[in-house]
Design a protein around this motif. Structure first.
Motif, PDB file in Angstrom:
ATOM      1  N   LEU A  63       0.828  -1.176  -0.118  1.00  0.00           N
ATOM      2  CA  LEU A  63      -0.162   0.084  -0.093  1.00  0.00           C
ATOM      3  C   LEU A  63       0.854   1.371   0.000  1.00  0.00           C
ATOM      4  N   GLY A  64       1.825   1.115   0.774  1.00  0.00           N
ATOM      5  CA  GLY A  64       2.916   2.430   0.682  1.00  0.00           C
ATOM      6  C   GLY A  64       3.390   2.568  -0.577  1.00  0.00           C
ATOM      7  N   MET A  65       3.948   1.774  -1.181  1.00  0.00           N
ATOM      8  CA  MET A  65       4.626   1.622  -2.580  1.00  0.00           C
ATOM      9  C   MET A  65       3.589   2.198  -3.313  1.00  0.00           C
ATOM     10  N   ILE A  66       2.472   1.826  -3.607  1.00  0.00           N
ATOM     11  CA  ILE A  66       1.301   2.241  -4.367  1.00  0.00           C
ATOM     12  C   ILE A  66       1.090   3.581  -4.088  1.00  0.00           C
ATOM     13  N   LEU A  67       0.773   3.971  -3.047  1.00  0.00           N
ATOM     14  CA  LEU A  67       0.650   5.595  -2.690  1.00  0.00           C
ATOM     15  C   LEU A  67       1.952   6.204  -2.986  1.00  0.00           C
ATOM     16  N   THR A  68       2.962   5.884  -2.741  1.00  0.00           N
ATOM     17  CA  THR A  68       4.261   6.726  -3.015  1.00  0.00           C
ATOM     18  C   THR A  68       4.380   6.833  -4.682  1.00  0.00           C
ATOM     19  N   LEU A  69       4.131   5.654  -5.424  1.00  0.00           N
ATOM     20  CA  LEU A  69       4.190   5.900  -6.851  1.00  0.00           C
ATOM     21  C   LEU A  69       3.164   6.786  -7.197  1.00  0.00           C
ATOM     22  N   VAL A  70       1.749   6.736  -6.717  1.00  0.00           N
ATOM     23  CA  VAL A  70       0.981   7.478  -7.208  1.00  0.00           C
ATOM     24  C   VAL A  70       1.285   8.948  -6.855  1.00  0.00           C
ATOM     25  N   MET A  71       1.714   9.351  -5.647  1.00  0.00           N
ATOM     26  CA  MET A  71       2.026  10.489  -5.566  1.00  0.00           C
ATOM     27  C   MET A  71       3.371  11.165  -6.418  1.00  0.00           C
ATOM     28  N   LEU A  72       4.017  10.269  -6.516  1.00  0.00           N
ATOM     29  CA  LEU A  72       5.176  10.628  -7.426  1.00  0.00           C
ATOM     30  C   LEU A  72       4.696  11.048  -8.758  1.00  0.00           C
ATOM     31  N   ILE A  73       3.923  10.172  -9.387  1.00  0.00           N
ATOM     32  CA  ILE A  73       3.339  10.555 -10.721  1.00  0.00           C
ATOM     33  C   ILE A  73       2.574  11.800 -10.824  1.00  0.00           C
ATOM     34  N   GLN A  83      11.989   7.160  -1.209  1.00  0.00           N
ATOM     35  CA  GLN A  83      10.921   6.138  -0.367  1.00  0.00           C
ATOM     36  C   GLN A  83      10.564   4.871  -1.303  1.00  0.00           C
ATOM     37  N   PHE A  84      10.182   5.150  -2.367  1.00  0.00           N
ATOM     38  CA  PHE A  84       9.661   4.241  -3.319  1.00  0.00           C
ATOM     39  C   PHE A  84      10.910   3.196  -3.781  1.00  0.00           C
ATOM     40  N   LEU A  85      12.078   3.654  -3.964  1.00  0.00           N
ATOM     41  CA  LEU A  85      13.229   2.459  -4.027  1.00  0.00           C
ATOM     42  C   LEU A  85      13.607   1.831  -2.678  1.00  0.00           C
ATOM     43  N   ALA A  86      13.382   2.331  -1.692  1.00  0.00           N
ATOM     44  CA  ALA A  86      13.852   1.891  -0.416  1.00  0.00           C
ATOM     45  C   ALA A  86      12.737   0.814  -0.195  1.00  0.00           C
ATOM     46  N   LEU A  87      11.445   1.036  -0.260  1.00  0.00           N
ATOM     47  CA  LEU A  87      10.437  -0.008  -0.048  1.00  0.00           C
ATOM     48  C   LEU A  87      10.580  -1.084  -1.140  1.00  0.00           C
TER      49      LEU A  87
END
Length: 115
Positions: free
Chosen positions: A67-77, A99-103
């Motif tokens: 969930l954190g990865m998905i939210l981070t990717l959405v915010m990044l985009i 953060q996305f890469l670390a997760l």
């Protein structure tokens, strides 16, 4: 009359001495402890029955990382589309990418068992 008050005081003193002797005897005598042989069994029978424990894994942490990865990717985009034509990364984009890469690395290491 004066003899009677002396007799009362002596009687009270004798009663006090007798009471003191009884109290001292009670305090100095160790109590006798008598534990029945089946005491532990009786206590165990009074306990409530244990509920069976669940042996299935829940994977709540793994779901939270996804969930954190998905939210981070959405915010990044969303932040990169918001900038439009600018191809520069600001502080927010850099932090989200990190953060996305670390997760991603943490989840892949954990999933594949590489330590």
């Amino acid at each position: 009359m004066s003899d009677e008050s002396m007799n009362l005081q002596a009687a009270n003193r004798n009663a006090d001495d007798e009471m003191d002797r009884r109290v001292l005897h009670a305090l100095e005598t160790a109590p006798r402890i008598d534990v029945p042989a089946d005491f532990a069994e009786c206590v165990a029978r009074q306990l409530p029955a244990r509920r069976p424990t669940s042996l299935t894994a829940t994977h709540y942490g793994q779901s939270a990382v996804f969930l954190g990865m998905i939210l981070t990717l959405v915010m990044l985009i969303a932040l990169t589309l918001h900038n439009g034509r600018h191809a520069t990364f600001g502080l927010a984009e850099s932090l989200l990418l990190t953060q996305f890469l670390a997760l991603t690395v943490w989840l892949s290491v954990r999933y594949h068992g590489v330590r």
